[in-house]
Design a protein around this motif. Sequence first.
Motif, PDB file in Angstrom:
ATOM      1  N   VAL A  88       0.925  -1.242  -0.019  1.00 28.79           N
ATOM      2  CA  VAL A  88       0.097   0.101  -0.025  1.00 28.79           C
ATOM      3  C   VAL A  88       0.993   1.304  -0.053  1.00 28.79           C
ATOM      4  CG1 VAL A  88      -1.804   1.283   1.298  1.00 28.79           C
ATOM      5  CG2 VAL A  88      -1.746  -1.291   1.222  1.00 28.79           C
ATOM      6  N   GLU A  89       1.862   1.126   0.683  1.00 28.45           N
ATOM      7  CA  GLU A  89       2.794   2.388   0.724  1.00 28.45           C
ATOM      8  C   GLU A  89       3.369   2.631  -0.547  1.00 28.45           C
ATOM      9  OE1 GLU A  89       4.419   1.766   5.223  1.00 28.45           O
ATOM     10  OE2 GLU A  89       5.821   0.949   3.675  1.00 28.45           O
ATOM     11  N   ASP A  90       3.743   1.541  -1.388  1.00 30.04           N
ATOM     12  CA  ASP A  90       4.213   1.832  -2.851  1.00 30.04           C
ATOM     13  C   ASP A  90       2.903   2.472  -3.758  1.00 30.04           C
ATOM     14  OD1 ASP A  90       6.827   1.044  -2.452  1.00 30.04           O
ATOM     15  OD2 ASP A  90       6.415  -0.926  -3.556  1.00 30.04           O
ATOM     16  N   MET A  91       1.932   2.315  -3.554  1.00 33.02           N
ATOM     17  CA  MET A  91       0.789   2.677  -4.194  1.00 33.02           C
ATOM     18  C   MET A  91       0.706   4.069  -3.797  1.00 33.02           C
ATOM     19  SD  MET A  91      -1.856  -0.340  -5.033  1.00 33.02           S
ATOM     20  CE  MET A  91      -1.983  -1.146  -3.214  1.00 33.02           C
ATOM     21  N   LEU A  92       0.404   4.247  -2.575  1.00 36.71           N
ATOM     22  CA  LEU A  92       0.388   5.810  -1.983  1.00 36.71           C
ATOM     23  C   LEU A  92       1.776   6.671  -2.390  1.00 36.71           C
ATOM     24  CD1 LEU A  92      -1.331   5.167   1.342  1.00 36.71           C
ATOM     25  CD2 LEU A  92      -2.540   5.803  -0.872  1.00 36.71           C
ATOM     26  N   GLN A  93       2.830   6.108  -2.579  1.00 34.11           N
ATOM     27  CA  GLN A  93       3.855   7.018  -2.972  1.00 34.11           C
ATOM     28  C   GLN A  93       3.720   7.228  -4.333  1.00 34.11           C
ATOM     29  OE1 GLN A  93       7.733   5.083  -2.542  1.00 34.11           O
ATOM     30  NE2 GLN A  93       8.787   6.970  -2.732  1.00 34.11           N
ATOM     31  N   LEU A  94       3.209   6.473  -5.279  1.00 36.26           N
ATOM     32  CA  LEU A  94       3.077   6.600  -6.611  1.00 36.26           C
ATOM     33  C   LEU A  94       1.844   7.659  -6.953  1.00 36.26           C
ATOM     34  CD1 LEU A  94       3.526   2.983  -7.875  1.00 36.26           C
ATOM     35  CD2 LEU A  94       4.979   4.937  -8.453  1.00 36.26           C
ATOM     36  N   VAL A  95       0.824   7.481  -6.229  1.00 30.57           N
ATOM     37  CA  VAL A  95      -0.415   8.259  -6.376  1.00 30.57           C
ATOM     38  C   VAL A  95      -1.028   8.719  -4.992  1.00 30.57           C
ATOM     39  CG1 VAL A  95      -2.435   8.407  -7.661  1.00 30.57           C
ATOM     40  CG2 VAL A  95      -0.736   6.868  -8.547  1.00 30.57           C
ATOM     41  N   PRO A  96      -0.327   9.689  -4.483  1.00 32.88           N
ATOM     42  CA  PRO A  96      -0.975   9.927  -3.166  1.00 32.88           C
ATOM     43  C   PRO A  96      -2.237  10.220  -2.911  1.00 32.88           C
ATOM     44  CG  PRO A  96       1.297  11.208  -3.805  1.00 32.88           C
ATOM     45  CD  PRO A  96       0.729  10.623  -4.982  1.00 32.88           C
ATOM     46  N   GLU A  97      -2.904  10.701  -4.129  1.00 35.67           N
ATOM     47  CA  GLU A  97      -4.340  11.044  -3.759  1.00 35.67           C
ATOM     48  C   GLU A  97      -5.117   9.722  -3.759  1.00 35.67           C
ATOM     49  OE1 GLU A  97      -3.323  11.777  -8.006  1.00 35.67           O
ATOM     50  OE2 GLU A  97      -2.579  12.172  -6.217  1.00 35.67           O
ATOM     51  N   THR A  98      -4.615   8.408  -3.880  1.00 37.83           N
ATOM     52  CA  THR A  98      -5.290   7.325  -3.852  1.00 37.83           C
ATOM     53  C   THR A  98      -6.147   7.143  -2.563  1.00 37.83           C
ATOM     54  OG1 THR A  98      -3.971   6.058  -5.273  1.00 37.83           O
ATOM     55  CG2 THR A  98      -5.271   4.722  -4.141  1.00 37.83           C
ATOM     56  N   ASN A  99      -7.546   6.981  -2.777  1.00 37.46           N
ATOM     57  CA  ASN A  99      -8.445   6.726  -1.627  1.00 37.46           C
ATOM     58  C   ASN A  99      -9.203   5.377  -1.743  1.00 37.46           C
ATOM     59  OD1 ASN A  99     -10.403   7.477  -3.223  1.00 37.46           O
ATOM     60  ND2 ASN A  99     -10.673   9.681  -2.232  1.00 37.46           N
ATOM     61  N   ASN A 100      -9.053   4.817  -2.865  1.00 37.78           N
ATOM     62  CA  ASN A 100      -9.963   3.546  -3.161  1.00 37.78           C
ATOM     63  C   ASN A 100      -8.887   2.702  -3.871  1.00 37.78           C
ATOM     64  OD1 ASN A 100     -12.268   2.015  -3.364  1.00 37.78           O
ATOM     65  ND2 ASN A 100     -12.180   2.304  -5.596  1.00 37.78           N
ATOM     66  N   ILE A 101      -8.968   1.161  -2.917  1.00 34.82           N
ATOM     67  CA  ILE A 101      -7.934   0.427  -3.544  1.00 34.82           C
ATOM     68  C   ILE A 101      -8.680  -1.227  -3.566  1.00 34.82           C
ATOM     69  CG2 ILE A 101      -5.826  -1.112  -3.092  1.00 34.82           C
ATOM     70  CD1 ILE A 101      -4.409   1.098  -1.857  1.00 34.82           C
ATOM     71  N   VAL A 102      -9.028  -1.709  -4.830  1.00 39.97           N
ATOM     72  CA  VAL A 102      -9.262  -3.089  -4.780  1.00 39.97           C
ATOM     73  C   VAL A 102      -8.368  -4.053  -4.749  1.00 39.97           C
ATOM     74  CG1 VAL A 102     -10.856  -4.386  -6.598  1.00 39.97           C
ATOM     75  CG2 VAL A 102     -11.330  -2.187  -6.602  1.00 39.97           C
ATOM     76  N   VAL A 103      -8.760  -5.071  -3.812  1.00 38.39           N
ATOM     77  CA  VAL A 103      -7.430  -5.958  -3.668  1.00 38.39           C
ATOM     78  C   VAL A 103      -8.037  -7.310  -4.380  1.00 38.39           C
ATOM     79  CG1 VAL A 103      -6.279  -7.320  -1.814  1.00 38.39           C
ATOM     80  CG2 VAL A 103      -7.029  -4.911  -1.654  1.00 38.39           C
ATOM     81  N   ILE A 104      -7.326  -7.577  -5.537  1.00 34.12           N
ATOM     82  CA  ILE A 104      -7.658  -8.834  -6.145  1.00 34.12           C
ATOM     83  C   ILE A 104      -6.899 -10.215  -5.398  1.00 34.12           C
ATOM     84  CG2 ILE A 104      -7.644  -9.962  -8.339  1.00 34.12           C
ATOM     85  CD1 ILE A 104      -9.243  -7.432  -8.558  1.00 34.12           C
ATOM     86  N   LEU A 105      -7.871 -10.916  -4.788  1.00 32.64           N
ATOM     87  CA  LEU A 105      -7.363 -12.199  -4.174  1.00 32.64           C
ATOM     88  C   LEU A 105      -8.612 -13.130  -4.549  1.00 32.64           C
ATOM     89  CD1 LEU A 105      -6.076 -10.845  -0.682  1.00 32.64           C
ATOM     90  CD2 LEU A 105      -4.609 -12.248  -2.211  1.00 32.64           C
ATOM     91  N   GLY A 106      -8.365 -14.456  -4.842  1.00 24.22           N
ATOM     92  CA  GLY A 106      -9.411 -15.635  -5.073  1.00 24.22           C
ATOM     93  C   GLY A 106      -9.803 -16.101  -3.917  1.00 24.22           C
ATOM     94  N   ALA A 107     -10.445 -17.433  -4.199  1.00 25.04           N
ATOM     95  CA  ALA A 107     -11.164 -18.147  -3.315  1.00 25.04           C
ATOM     96  C   ALA A 107     -10.772 -19.326  -2.684  1.00 25.04           C
ATOM     97  CB  ALA A 107     -12.624 -17.956  -3.873  1.00 25.04           C
ATOM     98  N   THR A 108      -9.543 -19.633  -2.942  1.00 26.46           N
ATOM     99  CA  THR A 108      -9.061 -20.986  -2.580  1.00 26.46           C
ATOM    100  C   THR A 108      -8.639 -20.673  -1.005  1.00 26.46           C
ATOM    101  OG1 THR A 108      -6.894 -20.395  -2.886  1.00 26.46           O
ATOM    102  CG2 THR A 108      -7.775 -21.552  -4.646  1.00 26.46           C
ATOM    103  N   PRO A 109      -8.612 -21.808  -0.381  1.00 27.51           N
ATOM    104  CA  PRO A 109      -8.119 -21.524   1.281  1.00 27.51           C
ATOM    105  C   PRO A 109      -6.998 -20.878   1.428  1.00 27.51           C
ATOM    106  CG  PRO A 109      -8.939 -23.837   0.859  1.00 27.51           C
ATOM    107  CD  PRO A 109      -8.831 -23.307  -0.470  1.00 27.51           C
ATOM    108  N   LEU A 110      -5.935 -21.043   0.614  1.00 34.73           N
ATOM    109  CA  LEU A 110      -4.683 -20.094   0.693  1.00 34.73           C
ATOM    110  C   LEU A 110      -4.907 -18.780   0.226  1.00 34.73           C
ATOM    111  CD1 LEU A 110      -1.514 -19.966   0.780  1.00 34.73           C
ATOM    112  CD2 LEU A 110      -1.493 -20.370  -1.396  1.00 34.73           C
ATOM    113  N   GLU A 111      -5.756 -18.490  -0.584  1.00 37.49           N
ATOM    114  CA  GLU A 111      -6.175 -17.156  -0.728  1.00 37.49           C
ATOM    115  C   GLU A 111      -6.765 -16.226   0.225  1.00 37.49           C
ATOM    116  OE1 GLU A 111      -6.552 -16.984  -5.795  1.00 37.49           O
ATOM    117  OE2 GLU A 111      -7.357 -18.532  -4.590  1.00 37.49           O
TER     118      GLU A 111
END
Length: 199
Positions: free
Chosen positions: A43-66
């Motif tokens: 998250v720190e990387d994304m906010l450093q790149l685009v400081p005004e970011t206020n919405n993050i979609v986190v793509i993770l799947g549905a397996t037990p590991l995910e």
Amino acid sequence: FRDKLFPQTPVIYTGMDRRTLPVDAFANNATFVGESFDLKGLVEDMLQLVPETNNIVVILGATPLERYWTEEFRQAFAPFMGRVKFTWVNDLSFDEMLDLVSKLPPRSFVLLGLLMRDASGVTYNEDFALARLHAVSRAPINGIFQHEVGLGIVGGRLYQGESQGVESARVAAQILRGEPISSFPPRVIGTSDPLYDWR
């Protein structure tokens, strides 16, 4: 069933985060070459790149590991909750994820964590999924691994899967030549220096 099937055979755990191994993983003739994800750093990387970011979609799947990683991500991202809204997509099909990212508002980012299988039970190749996400997303996308640069992510501090493979092979070759596995303490391969796709 390792202890029953081949208790004396050396094992190199690799291509994974240390947290996913049991506490006693190294008690019997085993070592580790892998990563220890700095989830907060994503998250720190994304906010450093685009400081005004206020919405993050986190793509993770549905397996037990995910699902395990979803909980780990949630805990790591808690310090950002007042600044950023996080959307979790474990319960969506991949088509629904594509639809979601195609309609994101300004000041959004997409984080591709791990996508092996979606909620409808369909298995995906993550690089293929990244290409499809990149084709429709209205927001920049970031990932975790260095090999994803050039496939659609912006970049940052990325984990080096290739380096893990090289180091694991080196350790395996030395063990096969007779070196005891005890000569190879568990090793975490860190991130690369920050790397970005200029496009």
